[in-house]
Design an enzyme around this catalytic site. Structure first.
Site, PDB file in Angstrom:
ATOM      1  N   CYS A   1      -3.555   4.993   7.405  1.00 47.81           N
ATOM      2  CA  CYS A   1      -3.834   4.578   8.775  1.00 47.81           C
ATOM      3  C   CYS A   1      -2.817   5.148   9.755  1.00 47.81           C
ATOM      4  O   CYS A   1      -3.051   5.176  10.937  1.00 47.81           O
ATOM      5  CB  CYS A   1      -3.847   3.051   8.869  1.00 47.81           C
TER       6      CYS A   1
ATOM      7  N   ASN B   1       0.808  -1.224   0.000  1.00 49.53           N
ATOM      8  CA  ASN B   1       0.000   0.000   0.000  1.00 49.53           C
ATOM      9  C   ASN B   1       0.839   1.270   0.000  1.00 49.53           C
ATOM     10  O   ASN B   1       0.435   2.286  -0.542  1.00 49.53           O
ATOM     11  CB  ASN B   1      -0.960   0.005   1.200  1.00 49.53           C
TER      12      ASN B   1
ATOM     13  N   HIS C   1     -13.817  -1.261  -0.001  1.00 49.69           N
ATOM     14  CA  HIS C   1     -13.711   0.185  -0.270  1.00 49.69           C
ATOM     15  C   HIS C   1     -12.487   0.555  -1.097  1.00 49.69           C
ATOM     16  O   HIS C   1     -12.290   1.708  -1.444  1.00 49.69           O
ATOM     17  CB  HIS C   1     -13.765   0.998   1.036  1.00 49.69           C
TER      18      HIS C   1
ATOM     19  N   SER D   1     -10.790  -6.084   0.460  1.00 48.18           N
ATOM     20  CA  SER D   1     -11.514  -4.997   1.127  1.00 48.18           C
ATOM     21  C   SER D   1     -12.292  -4.194   0.099  1.00 48.18           C
ATOM     22  O   SER D   1     -11.712  -3.645  -0.841  1.00 48.18           O
ATOM     23  CB  SER D   1     -10.529  -4.098   1.874  1.00 48.18           C
TER      24      SER D   1
HETATM   25  C1  LIG Z   1      -2.523  -3.508   2.076  1.00 50.24           C
HETATM   26  C2  LIG Z   1      -3.651  -3.233   3.015  1.00 50.24           C
HETATM   27  N1  LIG Z   1      -4.052  -4.194   3.859  1.00 50.24           N
HETATM   28  C3  LIG Z   1      -5.069  -4.013   4.707  1.00 50.24           C
HETATM   29  C4  LIG Z   1      -5.757  -2.816   4.767  1.00 50.24           C
HETATM   30  C5  LIG Z   1      -6.895  -2.652   5.730  1.00 50.24           C
HETATM   31  O1  LIG Z   1      -8.145  -2.701   5.059  1.00 50.24           O
HETATM   32  P1  LIG Z   1      -9.448  -2.031   5.689  1.00 50.24           P
HETATM   33  O2  LIG Z   1      -9.313  -0.551   5.513  1.00 50.24           O
HETATM   34  O3  LIG Z   1     -10.590  -2.588   4.892  1.00 50.24           O
HETATM   35  O4  LIG Z   1      -9.517  -2.449   7.115  1.00 50.24           O
HETATM   36  C6  LIG Z   1      -5.368  -1.759   3.925  1.00 50.24           C
HETATM   37  C7  LIG Z   1      -6.027  -0.443   4.003  1.00 50.24           C
HETATM   38  O5  LIG Z   1      -5.446   0.581   3.723  1.00 50.24           O
HETATM   39  C8  LIG Z   1      -4.284  -1.985   3.018  1.00 50.24           C
HETATM   40  O6  LIG Z   1      -3.886  -1.024   2.184  1.00 50.24           O
END
Ligand SMILES: Cc1ncc(COP(=O)(O)O)c(C=O)c1O
Length: 380
Positions: free
Chosen positions: A326, A150, A200, A198
């Protein structure tokens, strides 16, 4: 001020076609899918149709799809659920560049006596397959790897990783939250054991995700209560969310070729403009191409802090990210840029730009002008 949204890896706007499928389930079709009256049974059927759509999008069977409250829960479920079900093995292998959902889940298991191995990544964000191979042995419980990173967009060689782990009969969980909707994924061809999605991130609603659980892989539930999701994940279903996720998965796969083409054009054009305009800018992660997410650019600058640039751009209407959304309120360099050994002076100067299907190529000249304005003001 015209807003320019360049943070699609953080979240995507919902597709109107997804929203219109969801609305009836927020209004007149509100019935609890676990009830036994006719409207409720129809809703249960609608959930199973959404399950079929998600399954079809990744080549799975519907019974291999479990709906969750999002990517974070699916990752927790995959790792904790597998660990609790197989208490005889205690070593979890992951990487130093995972999303916090994985890192904190594994760290929690460490407090319960599990041992974690964090594979290193090279400057482009690739893990070393030999290092992985050296760690795989009869004590290994599982391997959990982020498919497309990400923060830096690097796409791991998951085929090779899975092959290597399976030679030693070790189960693999893929965090495919950023990969799905960009890279075609066929879970049967990949032979992956567990995989997180996920909604969204691919123009579906927030607060809903799915865990693919290959037939034969057993998990201990981590959320206890009713008998929902085949007795594996209790709680009244997020009905409208699940309907939305199903539709979003169906659409993104139907339109994948044009989405990919659009992302690649945006990425190539923006990158060319960036390096032409800012000679000191450095692309972080894998080079553009098959081994990088097609909608993803991350840069480090010299002499300006990422969070200051982020703020300055925000004042001009541009939304980017300073790394993982996050952890956006942390101003220490992210664990990922530290793990890939980005030069120390560049570590606090990182921003992430991610495009989506509503991004427009024709906006790039103006966005670059606003970048110039923001950077000039910061350097003044
Ligand atoms: C690589 C990755 N894993 C997990 C997540 C977590 O997903 P969620 O926002 O649906 O909890 C994200 C969210 O940014 C992500 O980019």
């Amino acid at each position: 001020m015209k807003p320019y949204y360049l943070d699609y890896a953080s979240t995507t706007p919902i597709d109107k076609r997804v929203l219109s499928e969801m609305i009836p389930y927020l209004k007149e079709r509100y019935h609890n899918p676990s009830s036994m009256h006719l409207s409720a049974i129809a809703n249960k059927k609608a959930i199973n149709e959404a399950r079929e759509k998600v399954a079809r999008a990744i080549g799975a069977t519907p019974k291999e799809i479990l709906f969750t409250s999002g990517g974070t829960e699916a990752i927790n479920f995959a790792i904790k659920g597998f660990a609790l079900k197989h208490p005889n093995k205690k070593v979890i292998i992951t990487t130093a560049i995972e999303h916090k959902a994985t890192l904190k889940t594994v760290a929690f298991l460490e407090t319960l006596g599990y041992q974690a191995i964090y594979l290193s990544a090279d400057k482009e964000g690739f893990i070393d397959l030999e290092e992985l191979n050296n760690h795989l042995n009869e004590d290994t419980l599982m391997v959990s790897i982020v498919y497309a990173n990400n923060e830096i967009g690097t796409v791991q060689d998951v085929e090779a990783i899975i092959r290597m782990c399976h030679e030693k009969k070790i189960v693999v969980h893929l965090d495919a939250v950023q990969a799905f909707g960009q890279i075609p994924i066929d879970v049967k061809a990949l032979d992956v054991d567990l995989m997180t999605l996920s909604s969204h991130k691919f123009y579906g609603p927030k607060g809903v995700g799915a865990l693919y659980v290959k037939t034969g892989i057993e998990l201990e539930p981590i959320i206890h209560g009713g008998s929902h999701e085949n007795n594996l994940r209790a709680g009244t279903e997020n009905l409208s969310g699940i309907i939305g996720m199903g539709k979003a998965a169906e659409l993104v796969i139907a339109e994948l070729a044009s989405i990919q083409k659009h992302y690649r054009e945006l990425q190539a054009d923006f990158h060319a403009r960036m390096i032409e305009t800012f000679p000191d800018v450095k692309l972080i992660g894998a080079p553009l191409g098959e081994k990088r997410s097609f909608n993803h650019l991350s840069y480090s600058f010299t002499g300006i802090k990422g969070h200051e640039l982020h703020y300055q751009l925000a004042k001009l209407g541009i939304s980017v990210s300073t790394g993982s959304a996050c952890s956006a309120n942390e101003i220490t360099p992210s664990h990922v840029v530290q793990a890939i050994h980005l030069e120390e002076e560049r570590q606090p100067c990182v921003i992430r730009i991610t495009f989506g299907k509503y991004s427009k190529l024709k906006d790039h000249p103006q966005i670059i002008r606003l970048f110039q304005k923001a950077i000039t003001e910061l350097k003044a």
